[in-house]
Scaffold this motif. Structure first.
Motif, short mmCIF file in Angstrom:
data_model
loop_
_atom_site.label_atom_id
_atom_site.label_comp_id
_atom_site.label_asym_id
_atom_site.label_seq_id
_atom_site.Cartn_x
_atom_site.Cartn_y
_atom_site.Cartn_z
N ARG A 67 -0.45 -4.68 -1.91
CA ARG A 67 -1.14 -4.63 -3.19
C ARG A 67 -0.14 -4.25 -4.27
NH1 ARG A 67 -4.17 0.93 -4.25
NH2 ARG A 67 -2.76 2.32 -3.15
N GLN A 68 -0.43 -4.69 -5.48
CA GLN A 68 0.43 -4.36 -6.60
C GLN A 68 -0.12 -3.12 -7.28
OE1 GLN A 68 1.36 -7.64 -9.12
NE2 GLN A 68 2.48 -6.38 -10.58
N LEU A 69 0.75 -2.14 -7.48
CA LEU A 69 0.36 -0.89 -8.14
C LEU A 69 0.75 -0.94 -9.61
CD1 LEU A 69 1.68 1.53 -5.38
CD2 LEU A 69 -0.67 0.76 -5.70
N GLU A 70 0.29 0.03 -10.36
CA GLU A 70 0.68 0.13 -11.76
C GLU A 70 2.19 0.30 -11.85
OE1 GLU A 70 -1.51 3.13 -13.82
OE2 GLU A 70 -3.42 2.41 -13.05
N GLY A 71 2.77 -0.24 -12.88
CA GLY A 71 4.21 -0.12 -13.06
C GLY A 71 5.01 -1.13 -12.25
N GLY A 72 4.35 -2.12 -11.68
CA GLY A 72 5.06 -3.16 -10.96
C GLY A 72 5.46 -2.81 -9.54
N GLN A 73 5.07 -1.65 -9.04
CA GLN A 73 5.36 -1.26 -7.67
C GLN A 73 4.48 -2.06 -6.71
OE1 GLN A 73 7.15 1.94 -6.30
NE2 GLN A 73 8.42 1.15 -7.95
N ILE A 74 5.02 -2.32 -5.52
CA ILE A 74 4.28 -3.00 -4.47
C ILE A 74 4.12 -2.01 -3.31
CG2 ILE A 74 4.28 -4.93 -2.83
CD1 ILE A 74 4.13 -5.86 -5.74
N GLU A 75 2.90 -1.87 -2.83
CA GLU A 75 2.65 -1.08 -1.62
C GLU A 75 2.29 -2.08 -0.53
OE1 GLU A 75 0.30 2.84 -1.12
OE2 GLU A 75 -1.08 1.21 -0.62
N PHE A 76 2.99 -1.99 0.59
CA PHE A 76 2.73 -2.93 1.67
C PHE A 76 2.92 -2.25 3.02
CE2 PHE A 76 7.16 -3.10 0.71
CZ PHE A 76 7.83 -3.40 1.88
N THR A 77 2.22 -2.79 4.00
CA THR A 77 2.31 -2.27 5.38
C THR A 77 2.85 -3.36 6.27
OG1 THR A 77 0.44 -0.79 5.01
CG2 THR A 77 0.99 -1.30 7.31
N MET A 78 3.94 -3.04 6.96
CA MET A 78 4.54 -3.94 7.94
C MET A 78 3.99 -3.55 9.31
SD MET A 78 6.54 -5.96 6.25
CE MET A 78 7.30 -6.78 7.64
N ARG A 79 3.79 -4.57 10.16
CA ARG A 79 3.24 -4.34 11.50
C ARG A 79 4.06 -5.14 12.50
NH1 ARG A 79 -2.33 -7.02 13.28
NH2 ARG A 79 -0.92 -8.68 13.79
N ARG A 80 4.30 -4.55 13.67
CA ARG A 80 5.01 -5.22 14.75
C ARG A 80 4.63 -4.58 16.08
NH1 ARG A 80 8.99 -2.10 16.98
NH2 ARG A 80 9.75 -0.38 15.71
N LEU A 81 4.94 -5.28 17.17
CA LEU A 81 4.79 -4.71 18.50
C LEU A 81 5.94 -3.73 18.73
CD1 LEU A 81 3.88 -7.87 20.59
CD2 LEU A 81 2.36 -5.98 20.01
N PRO A 82 5.74 -2.70 19.56
CA PRO A 82 6.82 -1.74 19.80
C PRO A 82 7.98 -2.33 20.59
CG PRO A 82 4.82 -1.11 21.00
CD PRO A 82 4.49 -2.30 20.18
N THR A 83 7.73 -3.32 21.45
CA THR A 83 8.79 -3.97 22.22
C THR A 83 8.54 -5.46 22.25
OG1 THR A 83 7.65 -3.84 24.34
CG2 THR A 83 9.03 -1.95 23.75
N ALA A 84 9.55 -6.21 22.66
CA ALA A 84 9.41 -7.67 22.73
C ALA A 84 9.01 -8.14 24.12
CB ALA A 84 10.73 -8.32 22.33
N ASP A 85 8.60 -7.23 24.97
CA ASP A 85 8.21 -7.60 26.34
C ASP A 85 6.93 -8.38 26.39
OD1 ASP A 85 10.43 -6.34 27.22
OD2 ASP A 85 9.40 -4.48 27.75
#
Length: 85
Positions: A67-85
């Protein structure tokens, strides 16, 4: 006839922000999530770092939300698996 006035959302917004900060960097379920707040260019760079370090095909890496915050900042959540198994 009375005009409908929506309730104030400040309390809800604070509660959501607090929840996101508490969850940032924790493992939730089977995914690792981390939330960031930065400028648009920094956000693009950080997302690219994640995709380079944890390829989508192996780790299911994705930008889970943003999401875009006031002042042009972007808040974002990255997601991934803990391992590539």
């Amino acid at each position: 006839m009375a005009k409908f006035t929506p309730p104030p959302l400040d309390g809800l917004k604070r509660r959501i922000d607090r929840h996101r900060q508490e969850k940032s960097g924790r493992t939730s379920g089977m995914f690792v999530r981390e939330t960031f707040r930065m400028s648009r260019e920094e956000a693009r760079h950080k997302a690219r770092e994640w995709f380079d370090a944890f390829p989508k095909a192996a780790y299911w890496t994705e930008v889970e939300s943003w999401r875009q915050l006031e002042g042009g900042q972007i808040e974002f959540t990255m997601r991934r698996l803990p391992t590539a198994d």
